[in-house]
Scaffold this active site. Sequence first.
Site, PDB file in Angstrom:
ATOM      1  N   GLU A 161     -36.569  16.496  19.447  1.00 47.45           N
ATOM      2  CA  GLU A 161     -36.927  17.069  20.755  1.00 47.45           C
ATOM      3  C   GLU A 161     -38.253  16.570  21.318  1.00 47.45           C
ATOM      4  O   GLU A 161     -39.099  17.363  21.737  1.00 47.45           O
ATOM      5  CB  GLU A 161     -36.920  18.605  20.646  1.00 47.45           C
ATOM      6  N   GLU A 269     -25.607  20.064  16.278  1.00 50.61           N
ATOM      7  CA  GLU A 269     -25.873  21.515  16.353  1.00 50.61           C
ATOM      8  C   GLU A 269     -24.897  22.180  17.312  1.00 50.61           C
ATOM      9  O   GLU A 269     -25.289  22.867  18.257  1.00 50.61           O
ATOM     10  CB  GLU A 269     -27.319  21.763  16.805  1.00 50.61           C
TER      11      GLU A 269
HETATM   12  O1  9MR Z   1     -31.263  28.183  14.604  1.00 46.73           O
HETATM   13  C1  9MR Z   1     -32.659  28.114  14.445  1.00 46.73           C
HETATM   14  C2  9MR Z   1     -33.246  29.501  14.589  1.00 46.73           C
HETATM   15  O2  9MR Z   1     -32.858  30.316  13.497  1.00 46.73           O
HETATM   16  C3  9MR Z   1     -34.764  29.426  14.674  1.00 46.73           C
HETATM   17  O3  9MR Z   1     -35.279  30.715  14.950  1.00 46.73           O
HETATM   18  C4  9MR Z   1     -35.151  28.455  15.777  1.00 46.73           C
HETATM   19  C5  9MR Z   1     -36.650  28.378  15.923  1.00 46.73           C
HETATM   20  O4  9MR Z   1     -37.066  27.255  16.606  1.00 46.73           O
HETATM   21  O5  9MR Z   1     -34.605  27.176  15.492  1.00 46.73           O
HETATM   22  C6  9MR Z   1     -33.212  27.203  15.515  1.00 46.73           C
HETATM   23  O6  9MR Z   1     -32.695  25.902  15.334  1.00 46.73           O
HETATM   24  C7  9MR Z   1     -33.030  24.951  16.341  1.00 46.73           C
HETATM   25  C8  9MR Z   1     -32.989  23.584  15.700  1.00 46.73           C
HETATM   26  O7  9MR Z   1     -33.829  23.545  14.591  1.00 46.73           O
HETATM   27  C9  9MR Z   1     -33.385  22.504  16.695  1.00 46.73           C
HETATM   28  N1  9MR Z   1     -32.581  22.562  17.871  1.00 46.73           N
HETATM   29  C10 9MR Z   1     -32.457  23.857  18.518  1.00 46.73           C
HETATM   30  C11 9MR Z   1     -31.996  24.896  17.490  1.00 46.73           C
HETATM   31  C12 9MR Z   1     -31.773  26.237  18.155  1.00 46.73           C
HETATM   32  O8  9MR Z   1     -32.986  26.719  18.677  1.00 46.73           O
END
Ligand code: 9MR
Length: 366
Positions: A161, A269
């Site tokens: 990102e 994802e």
């Molecule tokens: O699914 C993840 C969630 O449990 C966390 O709280 C969050 C915090 O940033 O991150 C989520 O996963 C992310 C992933 O690592 C990167 N792309 C976006 C995902 C959803 O936010």
Amino acid sequence: MLKKLFSTIVLWVSSLLFLAMDAHTQEQANIPSLWETFTPMFDIGVAVEPHLLNDENTPHILRHYRSLTAENCMKPNALYRPDGRGHFEPADRLVAFAKEHGLRLRGHTLVWHNQTPAGFFTDEAGNQLDKEALYARMEAYMTCVMEHFRDVVYCWDVVNEALADGGEETYRVESPWYKICGKEFLLRAFQTAHRIDPDVRLYYNDYGLLNPDKRAKAVAMLKELLAADAPIFGVGIQGHWDIHTFSPQELQKTIDAFAELGLDVQITELDMSVHHPGNREAPDGEKWEYTSEIEARQAEVYAQVFEVLCRNADRISSVTFWGISDQYSWRNYFPKKNRPDYALPFDRNWSPKKGFYSIVESFPKF
Ligand code: 9MR
């Protein structure tokens, strides 16, 4: 007499419960397996947390997925420790599970502005690191983590990102990585990761890549990285989509754009929210109920996704769902707390939804 009546009722209720449970177990056993359906086109994976690898979930996980991503426990805020030794206990439970069952493991993620402790970017006195000091820390951190997972992780999301969502800026300028190093941290991250482990596959991973402006930024960035010989193997299209705005045409264009650069594509994802994107309030009168119409619409959209993916199978190596079931999806608390979502193919009880069937049936149709 009363006693007898009571025990008869207990017997009846428990038999009914048993039958209901049995029907549920049978349903689970009779549905097609996701990974078997899509082998050998691409891997089907899932994001998990170590505590979810329990007796209830394990049979379902093994039946449907052949690849795992750590939803949180392999991010810098989970692993980084200032003493440089790394905190590996939760992640190692995932590793042990992957090894025991012969699953592939994606590494997620090394360089990210989010879920990275503030102390990663400062010295012991709390002063911000300069560029060279941050690169030294990057190298030390990557060495510690990549060496630790070397024998099990087959690919890493090296940079996550880094692109700006809107506006003129290509990069996310508020990221500490960008603030300290400028855009060159991307090239440096790929070079460093490749030097540490020349065999592991290295990915750039981002969301919003179906948006034409963000896609153009991604293509420009990747071209620049490739021109500088960045050892980048592929792109992760995250795939946090929703049933209101998903466009199969834009997915096709995005796959084309990355494949034309010679890069592998993964969907890293995947989930399909039933809500409108972002923080937008529901239009007047809209309910959050998961009606059978919404479930059917979601199934149509999931079919569109998989029809595109199957058609492009030679350019896609893996498709990972972001969560094992609606019970454990991040969508339930983001972008709004206390607003349930229903973004995955399995419901809160592990029952397959209409979307599950449309996914497995998308294959013969395409
Ligand atoms: O699914 C993840 C969630 O449990 C966390 O709280 C969050 C915090 O940033 O991150 C989520 O996963 C992310 C992933 O690592 C990167 N792309 C976006 C995902 C959803 O936010």
